[in-house]
Design a protein around this motif. Structure first.
Motif, PDB file in Angstrom:
ATOM      1  N   GLY A   1      -2.449  -8.005  -2.938  1.00 32.23           N
ATOM      2  CA  GLY A   1      -2.461  -6.669  -3.537  1.00 32.23           C
ATOM      3  C   GLY A   1      -1.143  -5.950  -3.326  1.00 32.23           C
ATOM      4  O   GLY A   1      -0.605  -5.317  -4.242  1.00 32.23           O
ATOM      5  N   PHE A   2      -0.598  -6.041  -2.093  1.00 38.61           N
ATOM      6  CA  PHE A   2       0.683  -5.398  -1.801  1.00 38.61           C
ATOM      7  C   PHE A   2       1.815  -6.036  -2.616  1.00 38.61           C
ATOM      8  O   PHE A   2       2.702  -5.349  -3.117  1.00 38.61           O
ATOM      9  CB  PHE A   2       1.003  -5.492  -0.311  1.00 38.61           C
ATOM     10  CG  PHE A   2       0.079  -4.691   0.574  1.00 38.61           C
ATOM     11  CD1 PHE A   2      -0.694  -3.667   0.057  1.00 38.61           C
ATOM     12  CD2 PHE A   2      -0.020  -4.965   1.927  1.00 38.61           C
ATOM     13  CE1 PHE A   2      -1.538  -2.924   0.857  1.00 38.61           C
ATOM     14  CE2 PHE A   2      -0.861  -4.233   2.745  1.00 38.61           C
ATOM     15  CZ  PHE A   2      -1.634  -3.215   2.209  1.00 38.61           C
ATOM     16  N   GLU A   3       1.776  -7.366  -2.738  1.00 34.63           N
ATOM     17  CA  GLU A   3       2.811  -8.061  -3.511  1.00 34.63           C
ATOM     18  C   GLU A   3       2.778  -7.627  -4.975  1.00 34.63           C
ATOM     19  O   GLU A   3       3.821  -7.378  -5.587  1.00 34.63           O
ATOM     20  CB  GLU A   3       2.594  -9.577  -3.426  1.00 34.63           C
ATOM     21  CG  GLU A   3       2.949 -10.183  -2.088  1.00 34.63           C
ATOM     22  CD  GLU A   3       2.727 -11.691  -2.090  1.00 34.63           C
ATOM     23  OE1 GLU A   3       3.084 -12.345  -3.089  1.00 34.63           O
ATOM     24  OE2 GLU A   3       2.186 -12.216  -1.095  1.00 34.63           O
ATOM     25  N   LYS A   4       1.574  -7.541  -5.540  1.00 39.58           N
ATOM     26  CA  LYS A   4       1.428  -7.148  -6.938  1.00 39.58           C
ATOM     27  C   LYS A   4       1.900  -5.708  -7.144  1.00 39.58           C
ATOM     28  O   LYS A   4       2.590  -5.398  -8.123  1.00 39.58           O
ATOM     29  CB  LYS A   4      -0.037  -7.294  -7.370  1.00 39.58           C
ATOM     30  CG  LYS A   4      -0.261  -7.031  -8.846  1.00 39.58           C
ATOM     31  CD  LYS A   4      -1.714  -7.274  -9.238  1.00 39.58           C
ATOM     32  CE  LYS A   4      -1.922  -6.998 -10.721  1.00 39.58           C
ATOM     33  NZ  LYS A   4      -3.342  -7.213 -11.130  1.00 39.58           N
ATOM     34  N   ALA A   5       1.539  -4.817  -6.220  1.00 34.33           N
ATOM     35  CA  ALA A   5       1.956  -3.412  -6.327  1.00 34.33           C
ATOM     36  C   ALA A   5       3.473  -3.296  -6.228  1.00 34.33           C
ATOM     37  O   ALA A   5       4.110  -2.537  -6.976  1.00 34.33           O
ATOM     38  CB  ALA A   5       1.288  -2.584  -5.223  1.00 34.33           C
ATOM     39  N   PHE A   6       4.071  -4.065  -5.303  1.00 37.76           N
ATOM     40  CA  PHE A   6       5.524  -4.039  -5.131  1.00 37.76           C
ATOM     41  C   PHE A   6       6.224  -4.541  -6.393  1.00 37.76           C
ATOM     42  O   PHE A   6       7.191  -3.936  -6.860  1.00 37.76           O
ATOM     43  CB  PHE A   6       5.917  -4.906  -3.936  1.00 37.76           C
ATOM     44  CG  PHE A   6       7.402  -5.044  -3.733  1.00 37.76           C
ATOM     45  CD1 PHE A   6       8.153  -3.984  -3.222  1.00 37.76           C
ATOM     46  CD2 PHE A   6       8.056  -6.219  -4.060  1.00 37.76           C
ATOM     47  CE1 PHE A   6       9.522  -4.102  -3.035  1.00 37.76           C
ATOM     48  CE2 PHE A   6       9.421  -6.345  -3.880  1.00 37.76           C
ATOM     49  CZ  PHE A   6      10.154  -5.292  -3.373  1.00 37.76           C
ATOM     50  N   LYS A   7       5.727  -5.628  -6.959  1.00 39.69           N
ATOM     51  CA  LYS A   7       6.335  -6.194  -8.158  1.00 39.69           C
ATOM     52  C   LYS A   7       6.236  -5.223  -9.337  1.00 39.69           C
ATOM     53  O   LYS A   7       7.203  -5.023 -10.081  1.00 39.69           O
ATOM     54  CB  LYS A   7       5.637  -7.510  -8.521  1.00 39.69           C
ATOM     55  CG  LYS A   7       6.216  -8.202  -9.742  1.00 39.69           C
ATOM     56  CD  LYS A   7       5.497  -9.515 -10.024  1.00 39.69           C
ATOM     57  CE  LYS A   7       6.035 -10.177 -11.280  1.00 39.69           C
ATOM     58  NZ  LYS A   7       5.342 -11.465 -11.579  1.00 39.69           N
ATOM     59  N   THR A   8       5.066  -4.586  -9.494  1.00 43.21           N
ATOM     60  CA  THR A   8       4.879  -3.629 -10.592  1.00 43.21           C
ATOM     61  C   THR A   8       5.840  -2.453 -10.456  1.00 43.21           C
ATOM     62  O   THR A   8       6.495  -2.048 -11.426  1.00 43.21           O
ATOM     63  CB  THR A   8       3.422  -3.118 -10.621  1.00 43.21           C
ATOM     64  OG1 THR A   8       2.543  -4.228 -10.821  1.00 43.21           O
ATOM     65  CG2 THR A   8       3.227  -2.125 -11.760  1.00 43.21           C
ATOM     66  N   VAL A  55      -1.620   1.748  -3.830  1.00 40.34           N
ATOM     67  CA  VAL A  55      -0.561   1.625  -2.822  1.00 40.34           C
ATOM     68  C   VAL A  55       0.523   2.667  -3.075  1.00 40.34           C
ATOM     69  O   VAL A  55       0.999   2.812  -4.202  1.00 40.34           O
ATOM     70  CB  VAL A  55       0.065   0.210  -2.856  1.00 40.34           C
ATOM     71  CG1 VAL A  55       1.113   0.067  -1.763  1.00 40.34           C
ATOM     72  CG2 VAL A  55      -1.011  -0.855  -2.715  1.00 40.34           C
ATOM     73  N   LYS A  56       0.904   3.375  -2.030  1.00 40.61           N
ATOM     74  CA  LYS A  56       1.988   4.347  -2.115  1.00 40.61           C
ATOM     75  C   LYS A  56       3.142   3.875  -1.244  1.00 40.61           C
ATOM     76  O   LYS A  56       2.983   3.658  -0.043  1.00 40.61           O
ATOM     77  CB  LYS A  56       1.518   5.728  -1.643  1.00 40.61           C
ATOM     78  CG  LYS A  56       2.592   6.799  -1.778  1.00 40.61           C
ATOM     79  CD  LYS A  56       2.074   8.164  -1.320  1.00 40.61           C
ATOM     80  CE  LYS A  56       3.161   9.226  -1.440  1.00 40.61           C
ATOM     81  NZ  LYS A  56       2.669  10.555  -0.966  1.00 40.61           N
ATOM     82  N   PHE A  57       4.306   3.703  -1.859  1.00 38.10           N
ATOM     83  CA  PHE A  57       5.488   3.249  -1.130  1.00 38.10           C
ATOM     84  C   PHE A  57       6.317   4.445  -0.662  1.00 38.10           C
ATOM     85  O   PHE A  57       6.313   5.502  -1.284  1.00 38.10           O
ATOM     86  CB  PHE A  57       6.344   2.341  -2.017  1.00 38.10           C
ATOM     87  CG  PHE A  57       5.727   0.986  -2.267  1.00 38.10           C
ATOM     88  CD1 PHE A  57       5.971  -0.075  -1.409  1.00 38.10           C
ATOM     89  CD2 PHE A  57       4.893   0.782  -3.356  1.00 38.10           C
ATOM     90  CE1 PHE A  57       5.396  -1.313  -1.633  1.00 38.10           C
ATOM     91  CE2 PHE A  57       4.312  -0.451  -3.583  1.00 38.10           C
ATOM     92  CZ  PHE A  57       4.561  -1.505  -2.722  1.00 38.10           C
ATOM     93  N   ASP A  58       7.009   4.243   0.436  1.00 39.26           N
ATOM     94  CA  ASP A  58       7.899   5.275   0.967  1.00 39.26           C
ATOM     95  C   ASP A  58       9.159   5.346   0.099  1.00 39.26           C
ATOM     96  O   ASP A  58       9.896   4.365  -0.024  1.00 39.26           O
ATOM     97  CB  ASP A  58       8.275   4.938   2.418  1.00 39.26           C
ATOM     98  CG  ASP A  58       9.087   6.033   3.071  1.00 39.26           C
ATOM     99  OD1 ASP A  58      10.299   6.144   2.753  1.00 39.26           O
ATOM    100  OD2 ASP A  58       8.538   6.768   3.894  1.00 39.26           O
ATOM    101  N   LYS A  59       9.370   6.489  -0.523  1.00 42.41           N
ATOM    102  CA  LYS A  59      10.460   6.645  -1.488  1.00 42.41           C
ATOM    103  C   LYS A  59      11.827   6.322  -0.883  1.00 42.41           C
ATOM    104  O   LYS A  59      12.604   5.542  -1.447  1.00 42.41           O
ATOM    105  CB  LYS A  59      10.454   8.070  -2.045  1.00 42.41           C
ATOM    106  CG  LYS A  59      11.592   8.385  -2.986  1.00 42.41           C
ATOM    107  CD  LYS A  59      11.543   9.848  -3.411  1.00 42.41           C
ATOM    108  CE  LYS A  59      12.789  10.264  -4.140  1.00 42.41           C
ATOM    109  NZ  LYS A  59      12.765  11.701  -4.504  1.00 42.41           N
TER     110      LYS A  59
END
Length: 299
Positions: A1-8, A55-59
């Motif tokens: 899930g994290f990999e998919k969110a990161f790629k998107t 998933v929310k990434f740190d900007k």
């Protein structure tokens, strides 16, 4: 899930030419870039456990990581586009009507999660066809304002496909508000009965158009413009609106309150783009700035 969110996310903010630089990012590195996440849905389907993540990434961490690869990212901003695809058979000098135009019929069937452009196609009416027929020999020099003026879009794409027996030439005329791009793409030895091949042509074009949009919305972290804005302390509504805009802006790297007293609140802002863009954004949201002195004042 994290990999998919990161790629998107990554595909939304970097150009196609830079995607391979982030192809093999380790899972522990991706995890370190995440601010927080939540499970929005989970279920068992055919004895398989399926879960949806938000998933929310740190900007700051994301921008810093992308910058470490010598890549400039862009703002992942969705926008609407009026898309006018015109197909001309150069052998017969015949303009194909929309229902005979593969690109018109299938353009919106080709989608990716990272696409930011949403395409709106014109109506299939005889008036449009008659206009295209009249100007088909001079399409590249025509803005089609007779058609585009009927629609309320700032972003307009006029794409002309010239086909003959085995070749396809594509002329793209793109307008993002006041910014224009014109370019040609050619495909040799193409089978027009091969739908998979034509779908790849569409996908390739869409990726190119996404890249043009990203160019406009670049976040250049090498540009760190310090801005100071003074707001009257009694003007709570304006200061609250300003802080909400600062928190929302992708071009604001950071901000803080440098000074506060009974008369004013002084904000210090680090901005990663043209300061005129910052002024215009504030103006659009009802905040007028006087930037004639070193410390800007809200009028």
């Amino acid at each position: 899930g994290f990999e998919k969110a990161f790629k998107t996310l990554l595909y939304k903010i970097v150009e196609s030419k830079d995607k391979n630089l982030f192809k093999d990012v380790p899972n522990n590195k991706i995890s370190s870039l995440i601010d927080n996440f939540s499970i929005t849905d989970e279920k068992f389907l055919n004895n398989n456990y399926e879960v949806d993540f938000e998933v929310k990434f740190d900007k700051k961490k994301i921008l810093s990581f992308i910058r470490s690869k010598n890549v400039i990212s862009s703002v992942p901003k969705n926008t609407e586009v009026l898309f006018i695809p015109i197909l001309i058979d150069t052998q017969s000098n015949e303009l194909k009507y929309f229902n005979q135009n593969y690109f018109y019929n299938n353009w919106n069937k080709i989608n990716k999660e990272y696409f930011l452009l949403n395409y709106n196609l014109p109506d299939e009416n005889i008036e449009n066809f008659r206009l295209f027929q009249r100007i088909k020999n001079n399409l590249e020099n025509n803005d089609l304002s007779e058609i585009t003026s009927r629609y309320n879009f700032k972003n307009i794409f006029i794409i002309t496909f010239y086909k003959n027996k085995s070749n396809l030439k594509i002329f793209s005329k793109i307008s993002f508000s006041n910014l224009n791009f014109n370019f040609n793409v050619s495909h040799n030895i193409i089978d027009f009965d091969d739908n998979e091949l034509l779908d790849r042509v569409i996908l390739n074009l869409k990726n190119q158009y996404e890249d043009k949009w990203k160019l406009i919305n670049k976040i250049n972290t090498s540009i760190t413009i310090p801005i100071k804005i003074s707001v009257k302390n009694s003007n709570y509504i304006t200061s609250d609106k300003l802080e909400k805009l600062l928190n929302k802006s992708d071009f604001v790297y950071e901000y803080d309150i440098e000074k506060i007293n009974s008369e004013e609140i002084l904000y210090r802002i680090i901005y990663n783009s043209d300061p005129n863009k910052f002024i215009n954004n504030l103006k659009i949201n009802g905040i007028n700035i006087n930037s004639s002195s070193q410390i800007w004042n809200i009028e």
